[in-house]
Design a protein around this motif. Structure first.
Motif, PDB file in Angstrom:
ATOM      1  N   MET A   1       0.740  -1.208   0.023  1.00 34.51           N
ATOM      2  CA  MET A   1      -0.027   0.017   0.161  1.00 34.51           C
ATOM      3  C   MET A   1       0.880   1.400  -0.020  1.00 34.51           C
ATOM      4  O   MET A   1       0.236   2.276  -0.058  1.00 34.51           O
ATOM      5  CB  MET A   1      -1.045  -0.030   1.249  1.00 34.51           C
ATOM      6  N   THR A   2       2.107   1.065  -0.308  1.00 32.47           N
ATOM      7  CA  THR A   2       2.922   2.220  -0.201  1.00 32.47           C
ATOM      8  C   THR A   2       3.184   2.907  -1.628  1.00 32.47           C
ATOM      9  O   THR A   2       2.745   2.197  -2.540  1.00 32.47           O
ATOM     10  CB  THR A   2       4.541   1.946   0.623  1.00 32.47           C
ATOM     11  N   SER A   3       4.105   3.857  -1.757  1.00 33.59           N
ATOM     12  CA  SER A   3       4.134   4.310  -3.116  1.00 33.59           C
ATOM     13  C   SER A   3       5.461   3.810  -3.666  1.00 33.59           C
ATOM     14  O   SER A   3       6.035   4.426  -4.712  1.00 33.59           O
ATOM     15  CB  SER A   3       3.940   5.868  -3.060  1.00 33.59           C
ATOM     16  N   LEU A   4       5.971   2.934  -3.101  1.00 29.85           N
ATOM     17  CA  LEU A   4       7.442   2.160  -3.807  1.00 29.85           C
ATOM     18  C   LEU A   4       6.830   1.826  -5.162  1.00 29.85           C
ATOM     19  O   LEU A   4       5.887   1.159  -5.384  1.00 29.85           O
ATOM     20  CB  LEU A   4       7.765   1.145  -2.949  1.00 29.85           C
ATOM     21  N   PRO A   5       7.876   1.853  -5.896  1.00 29.55           N
ATOM     22  CA  PRO A   5       7.967   1.186  -7.237  1.00 29.55           C
ATOM     23  C   PRO A   5       7.483  -0.267  -7.268  1.00 29.55           C
ATOM     24  O   PRO A   5       8.017  -0.889  -6.181  1.00 29.55           O
ATOM     25  CB  PRO A   5       9.235   1.531  -7.987  1.00 29.55           C
ATOM     26  N   THR A   6       6.614  -0.797  -7.946  1.00 28.49           N
ATOM     27  CA  THR A   6       6.123  -2.146  -8.108  1.00 28.49           C
ATOM     28  C   THR A   6       7.453  -3.258  -8.044  1.00 28.49           C
ATOM     29  O   THR A   6       7.350  -4.252  -7.263  1.00 28.49           O
ATOM     30  CB  THR A   6       5.368  -2.589  -9.389  1.00 28.49           C
ATOM     31  N   LEU A   7       8.471  -3.012  -8.789  1.00 27.80           N
ATOM     32  CA  LEU A   7       9.554  -3.826  -9.043  1.00 27.80           C
ATOM     33  C   LEU A   7      10.399  -3.857  -7.422  1.00 27.80           C
ATOM     34  O   LEU A   7      10.820  -4.877  -7.051  1.00 27.80           O
ATOM     35  CB  LEU A   7      10.521  -3.236 -10.045  1.00 27.80           C
ATOM     36  N   MET A   8      10.287  -2.616  -6.744  1.00 29.59           N
ATOM     37  CA  MET A   8      10.940  -2.716  -5.527  1.00 29.59           C
ATOM     38  C   MET A   8      10.067  -3.630  -4.525  1.00 29.59           C
ATOM     39  O   MET A   8      10.621  -4.305  -3.742  1.00 29.59           O
ATOM     40  CB  MET A   8      11.355  -1.344  -4.948  1.00 29.59           C
ATOM     41  N   LYS A   9       9.007  -3.584  -4.569  1.00 29.32           N
ATOM     42  CA  LYS A   9       8.014  -4.138  -3.736  1.00 29.32           C
ATOM     43  C   LYS A   9       8.249  -5.839  -4.020  1.00 29.32           C
ATOM     44  O   LYS A   9       8.191  -6.335  -3.010  1.00 29.32           O
ATOM     45  CB  LYS A   9       6.457  -3.760  -3.834  1.00 29.32           C
ATOM     46  N   VAL A  10       8.200  -6.009  -5.395  1.00 31.10           N
ATOM     47  CA  VAL A  10       8.594  -7.568  -5.447  1.00 31.10           C
ATOM     48  C   VAL A  10       9.903  -7.974  -5.005  1.00 31.10           C
ATOM     49  O   VAL A  10      10.112  -9.077  -4.616  1.00 31.10           O
ATOM     50  CB  VAL A  10       8.425  -7.775  -7.064  1.00 31.10           C
ATOM     51  N   TRP A  11      10.862  -7.287  -5.232  1.00 31.85           N
ATOM     52  CA  TRP A  11      12.318  -7.558  -4.870  1.00 31.85           C
ATOM     53  C   TRP A  11      12.341  -7.623  -3.243  1.00 31.85           C
ATOM     54  O   TRP A  11      12.819  -8.828  -2.417  1.00 31.85           O
ATOM     55  CB  TRP A  11      13.222  -6.601  -5.088  1.00 31.85           C
ATOM     56  N   LEU A  12      11.672  -6.649  -2.599  1.00 28.15           N
ATOM     57  CA  LEU A  12      11.565  -6.539  -1.050  1.00 28.15           C
ATOM     58  C   LEU A  12      10.723  -7.826  -0.445  1.00 28.15           C
ATOM     59  O   LEU A  12      11.226  -8.701   0.441  1.00 28.15           O
ATOM     60  CB  LEU A  12      11.006  -5.339  -0.617  1.00 28.15           C
ATOM     61  N   SER A  13       9.617  -8.172  -1.233  1.00 25.73           N
ATOM     62  CA  SER A  13       8.833  -9.238  -1.003  1.00 25.73           C
ATOM     63  C   SER A  13       9.509 -10.480  -0.862  1.00 25.73           C
ATOM     64  O   SER A  13       9.823 -11.282   0.067  1.00 25.73           O
ATOM     65  CB  SER A  13       7.596  -9.299  -1.441  1.00 25.73           C
ATOM     66  N   GLY A  14      10.240 -10.658  -2.326  1.00 25.62           N
ATOM     67  CA  GLY A  14      10.940 -11.945  -2.395  1.00 25.62           C
ATOM     68  C   GLY A  14      12.155 -12.172  -1.319  1.00 25.62           C
ATOM     69  O   GLY A  14      12.387 -13.387  -0.895  1.00 25.62           O
ATOM     70  N   ILE A  15      13.049 -11.051  -1.231  1.00 22.00           N
ATOM     71  CA  ILE A  15      14.106 -10.990  -0.301  1.00 22.00           C
ATOM     72  C   ILE A  15      13.691 -11.378   1.200  1.00 22.00           C
ATOM     73  O   ILE A  15      14.254 -12.286   1.848  1.00 22.00           O
ATOM     74  CB  ILE A  15      14.591  -9.873  -0.162  1.00 22.00           C
ATOM     75  N   ILE A  16      12.461 -10.891   1.694  1.00 21.47           N
ATOM     76  CA  ILE A  16      12.051 -10.925   3.188  1.00 21.47           C
ATOM     77  C   ILE A  16      11.435 -12.546   3.324  1.00 21.47           C
ATOM     78  O   ILE A  16      12.030 -13.096   4.230  1.00 21.47           O
ATOM     79  CB  ILE A  16      11.044 -10.122   3.493  1.00 21.47           C
ATOM     80  N   TYR A  17      10.974 -13.077   2.232  1.00 22.43           N
ATOM     81  CA  TYR A  17      10.231 -14.441   2.431  1.00 22.43           C
ATOM     82  C   TYR A  17      11.446 -15.385   2.227  1.00 22.43           C
ATOM     83  O   TYR A  17      11.592 -16.448   3.018  1.00 22.43           O
ATOM     84  CB  TYR A  17       9.422 -14.599   1.069  1.00 22.43           C
ATOM     85  N   ALA A  18      12.353 -15.174   1.503  1.00 23.33           N
ATOM     86  CA  ALA A  18      13.613 -16.007   1.221  1.00 23.33           C
ATOM     87  C   ALA A  18      14.400 -16.003   2.407  1.00 23.33           C
ATOM     88  O   ALA A  18      14.960 -17.135   3.123  1.00 23.33           O
ATOM     89  CB  ALA A  18      14.238 -15.668   0.119  1.00 23.33           C
ATOM     90  N   ALA A  19      14.803 -14.899   3.000  1.00 22.89           N
ATOM     91  CA  ALA A  19      15.392 -14.902   4.371  1.00 22.89           C
ATOM     92  C   ALA A  19      14.897 -15.447   5.370  1.00 22.89           C
ATOM     93  O   ALA A  19      15.368 -16.148   6.162  1.00 22.89           O
ATOM     94  CB  ALA A  19      15.654 -13.185   4.652  1.00 22.89           C
ATOM     95  N   ALA A  20      13.601 -15.296   5.651  1.00 25.78           N
ATOM     96  CA  ALA A  20      12.905 -16.033   6.658  1.00 25.78           C
ATOM     97  C   ALA A  20      12.860 -17.468   6.435  1.00 25.78           C
ATOM     98  O   ALA A  20      13.235 -18.135   7.536  1.00 25.78           O
ATOM     99  CB  ALA A  20      11.525 -15.523   6.919  1.00 25.78           C
ATOM    100  N   LEU A  21      12.720 -18.119   5.371  1.00 25.10           N
ATOM    101  CA  LEU A  21      12.886 -19.478   5.353  1.00 25.10           C
ATOM    102  C   LEU A  21      14.454 -20.006   5.210  1.00 25.10           C
ATOM    103  O   LEU A  21      14.543 -20.956   6.121  1.00 25.10           O
ATOM    104  CB  LEU A  21      12.283 -19.975   3.727  1.00 25.10           C
TER     105      LEU A  21
END
Length: 162
Positions: free
Chosen positions: A92-112
């Motif tokens: 829901m933030t104004s970050l660019p979509t690509l950055m949202k995708v990367w941050l989401s992928g990084i945090i899920y991968a890091a948690a696993l």
């Protein structure tokens, strides 16, 4: 005008306040996660190996299958819910979509990776201690990034309302 007649500005203010309070709670969780890690081990390979494989010098036993399973069972659910909530808020933030995708992928991968790393050190090879350290640091950095990004976005949103 409709915005004020329907009361949406008050609802948005309440939602933003609740989310900010949640982020304070998550920030405290972030701090306690770091404190717990550093209470058990440090950022050295030797300390990670000693924690998972035991240490004759410190008279500690290797982590058991049962204890790793219990921690993993709880963490998979709790971290999954936390990461889902934070990434949902980030969407829901104004970050660019690509950055949202990367941050989401990084945090899920890091948690696993953080969950898997202890198992790998204990039952596969002690050299996975490097992986454990990297996974922990990546998870902490990505959690902090999401806390800060969502907080800044909400603060900016509240300033626009006032």
């Amino acid at each position: 005008m409709r915005f004020f007649v329907t009361g949406e500005q008050n609802r948005q203010l309440l939602i933003n306040s609740l989310i900010l309070m949640f982020l304070v709670y998550v920030a405290l969780l972030w701090v306690s996660n770091g404190l717990m890690y550093f209470h058990k081990m440090s950022l050295t390979v030797e300390s990670v190996v000693a924690f998972y494989l035991g240490s004759e010098e410190a008279f500690t036993q290797p982590r058991s299958y049962q204890s790793l399973l219990e921690v993993t069972h709880f963490h998979l659910f709790a971290m999954g819910m936390l990461v889902l909530t934070l990434t949902h808020l980030m969407l829901m933030t104004s970050l660019p979509t690509l950055m949202k995708v990367w941050l989401s992928g990084i945090i899920y991968a890091a948690a696993l990776a953080d969950e898997a790393a202890g198992w790998l050190v204990r039952f596969v090879d002690p050299r996975f201690a490097y992986f454990k350290i990297a996974a922990f640091l990546t998870l902490e950095a990505s959690l902090l990034a999401l806390i800060v990004i969502v907080s800044i976005s909400l603060i900016q949103s509240r300033q626009r309302i006032q």
